[in-house]
Design a protein around this motif. Structure first.
Motif, PDB file in Angstrom:
ATOM      1  N   LYS A 243      33.946  50.586  41.977  1.00  0.00           N
ATOM      2  CA  LYS A 243      34.512  49.366  42.560  1.00  0.00           C
ATOM      3  C   LYS A 243      34.206  49.263  44.059  1.00  0.00           C
ATOM      4  O   LYS A 243      33.744  48.235  44.534  1.00  0.00           O
ATOM      5  CB  LYS A 243      36.037  49.301  42.322  1.00  0.00           C
ATOM      6  CG  LYS A 243      36.422  49.410  40.842  1.00  0.00           C
ATOM      7  CD  LYS A 243      37.923  49.356  40.643  1.00  0.00           C
ATOM      8  CE  LYS A 243      38.710  50.450  41.334  1.00  0.00           C
ATOM      9  NZ  LYS A 243      38.402  51.821  40.817  1.00  0.00           N
ATOM     10  N   SER A 244      34.484  50.353  44.769  1.00  0.00           N
ATOM     11  CA  SER A 244      34.199  50.331  46.215  1.00  0.00           C
ATOM     12  C   SER A 244      32.702  50.191  46.464  1.00  0.00           C
ATOM     13  O   SER A 244      32.274  49.450  47.358  1.00  0.00           O
ATOM     14  CB  SER A 244      34.699  51.614  46.884  1.00  0.00           C
ATOM     15  OG  SER A 244      36.097  51.692  46.814  1.00  0.00           O
ATOM     16  N   THR A 245      31.930  50.891  45.672  1.00  0.00           N
ATOM     17  CA  THR A 245      30.479  50.839  45.839  1.00  0.00           C
ATOM     18  C   THR A 245      29.958  49.419  45.636  1.00  0.00           C
ATOM     19  O   THR A 245      29.070  48.966  46.362  1.00  0.00           O
ATOM     20  CB  THR A 245      29.793  51.818  44.858  1.00  0.00           C
ATOM     21  OG1 THR A 245      30.335  53.123  45.072  1.00  0.00           O
ATOM     22  CG2 THR A 245      28.297  51.851  45.065  1.00  0.00           C
TER      23      THR A 245
ATOM     24  N   PHE B 157      37.883  42.749  49.944  1.00  0.00           N
ATOM     25  CA  PHE B 157      39.041  43.603  50.216  1.00  0.00           C
ATOM     26  C   PHE B 157      38.946  44.835  49.325  1.00  0.00           C
ATOM     27  O   PHE B 157      38.889  44.707  48.107  1.00  0.00           O
ATOM     28  CB  PHE B 157      40.349  42.900  49.839  1.00  0.00           C
ATOM     29  CG  PHE B 157      40.698  41.670  50.635  1.00  0.00           C
ATOM     30  CD1 PHE B 157      40.103  40.455  50.356  1.00  0.00           C
ATOM     31  CD2 PHE B 157      41.669  41.723  51.623  1.00  0.00           C
ATOM     32  CE1 PHE B 157      40.451  39.310  51.059  1.00  0.00           C
ATOM     33  CE2 PHE B 157      42.034  40.583  52.334  1.00  0.00           C
ATOM     34  CZ  PHE B 157      41.421  39.375  52.056  1.00  0.00           C
ATOM     35  N   ASP B 158      38.959  46.019  49.930  1.00  0.00           N
ATOM     36  CA  ASP B 158      38.926  47.237  49.117  1.00  0.00           C
ATOM     37  C   ASP B 158      40.290  47.930  49.177  1.00  0.00           C
ATOM     38  O   ASP B 158      40.580  48.650  50.124  1.00  0.00           O
ATOM     39  CB  ASP B 158      37.821  48.177  49.598  1.00  0.00           C
ATOM     40  CG  ASP B 158      37.561  49.297  48.592  1.00  0.00           C
ATOM     41  OD1 ASP B 158      38.216  49.317  47.519  1.00  0.00           O
ATOM     42  OD2 ASP B 158      36.708  50.156  48.875  1.00  0.00           O
ATOM     43  N   GLU B 159      41.107  47.706  48.191  1.00  0.00           N
ATOM     44  CA  GLU B 159      42.454  48.287  48.104  1.00  0.00           C
ATOM     45  C   GLU B 159      43.214  48.160  49.426  1.00  0.00           C
ATOM     46  O   GLU B 159      43.644  49.169  50.008  1.00  0.00           O
ATOM     47  CB  GLU B 159      42.363  49.756  47.666  1.00  0.00           C
ATOM     48  CG  GLU B 159      41.692  49.901  46.311  1.00  0.00           C
ATOM     49  CD  GLU B 159      41.954  51.268  45.681  1.00  0.00           C
ATOM     50  OE1 GLU B 159      43.018  51.841  45.964  1.00  0.00           O
ATOM     51  OE2 GLU B 159      41.111  51.726  44.900  1.00  0.00           O
ATOM     52  N   PRO B 160      43.420  46.921  49.873  1.00  0.00           N
ATOM     53  CA  PRO B 160      43.968  46.704  51.220  1.00  0.00           C
ATOM     54  C   PRO B 160      45.400  47.174  51.401  1.00  0.00           C
ATOM     55  O   PRO B 160      45.841  47.335  52.533  1.00  0.00           O
ATOM     56  CB  PRO B 160      43.879  45.178  51.381  1.00  0.00           C
ATOM     57  CG  PRO B 160      43.863  44.641  49.990  1.00  0.00           C
ATOM     58  CD  PRO B 160      43.113  45.656  49.188  1.00  0.00           C
TER      59      PRO B 160
HETATM   60 MG    MG Z   1      37.456  52.693  45.692  1.00  0.00          MG
END
Ligand code: MG
Ligand code: ADP
Length: 243
Positions: A40-42, A163-166
């Motif tokens: 997901k982050s990637t 937004f990455d797990e804000p």
């Molecule tokens: Mg992640």
């Protein structure tokens, strides 16, 4: 207005994104969910070349790049069209709230100083932190720091905010104020692509939820479908664990 075609990312032999095809309309709010370590982050980081993708095509607004033929100017343009909100805020500790918001406008977007600071003040008003203009991050709560992280992303008027797990690093007491700001942005139809574990936010705000597992999109649809009538057993299994 945002399109990914066959986006792949490998770290050495490890395939982390295995051909992601995704189109996001202007004003759409898209939430990405999935097990940890699943890419997901990637995905978000590849979209603005925080990570160099291995293969595929990215379109954001007018800009279209084949990731292997992207020139420096393309990458810069892609970064201008996207803004990133990080889990750990990623504010500059030695800069004030105002300077943190102005920084991207000065460095990435090339705005003249006076205009950048005027815009940064305007953003501080919109995020309700006008009185914190001269405060350094260490003197602010986690919630205030992340609101500045979001303000920084809002400032440039990018096509999409990633937004990455804000809210994942926040103490529980600060989560609501950050979600409220994100809801405000969603109501303004700011295009958003976000990874979050805040399922009630996803249910209330997302136009579309995408479930990713092992670097592939397994299933996607409106929240009512994905949360209440998931079709794929992997989606069901994941939701059972977190809901
Ligand atoms: Mg992640
Ligand atoms: P998620 O955000 O879904 O938890 P990530 O995108 O952070 O997953 O990571 C997906 C996989 O890629 C994980 O196995 C992770 O260890 C690996 N990975 C992420 N970044 C790097 C990196 N810079 N170098 C090597 N492996 C990485």
């Amino acid at each position: 207005m945002i399109e990914l075609k066959g986006l792949r990312k490998q770290f050495g032999d490890a395939v982390v994104l295995d051909g992601i095809d995704l189109t996001i309309q202007k004003g759409e709010i898209v939430v990405v969910i999935g097990p940890s370590g699943t890419g997901k982050s990637t995905l978000l980081r590849c979209l603005n070349f925080l990570e160099q993708p291995t293969a595929g095509e990215i379109t954001v607004g007018d800009l279209h790049v084949d990731v292997n033929r992207a020139r420096k100017a393309d990458i810069l343009q892609l970064r201008r069209q996207t803004a990133f909100v990080f889990q750990n805020y990623a504010l500059f500790a030695n800069k004030t709230a105002l300077q943190n918001i102005a920084e991207r406008l000065l460095v990435v977007d090339g705005w003249p100083k006076a205009r950048a600071y005027e815009r940064a003040r305007d953003i501080l008003r919109r995020i309700g932190l006008e009185d914190k203009a001269d405060a350094y991050p260490a003197s602010l709560s986690g919630g205030q720091q992340q609101r500045i992280g979001i303000g920084r992303a809002m400032a440039a008027g990018a096509e999409v905010i990633l937004f990455d797990e804000p809210t994942s690093s926040l103490d529980p007491e600060w989560v609501d104020e950050v979600l409220a700001l994100m809801k405000q942005l969603a109501a303004e139809r700011q295009t958003m692509l976000l990874v979050t574990h805040e399922m009630s936010f996803a249910r209330d705000v997302a136009d579309r939820v995408i479930f990713i597992d092992e670097g592939r999109i397994v299933e996607q649809g409106p929240p009512s479908e994905i949360f209440y009538h998931p079709r794929d057993p992997r989606t069901r299994d994941f939701l059972q664990k977190i809901l």
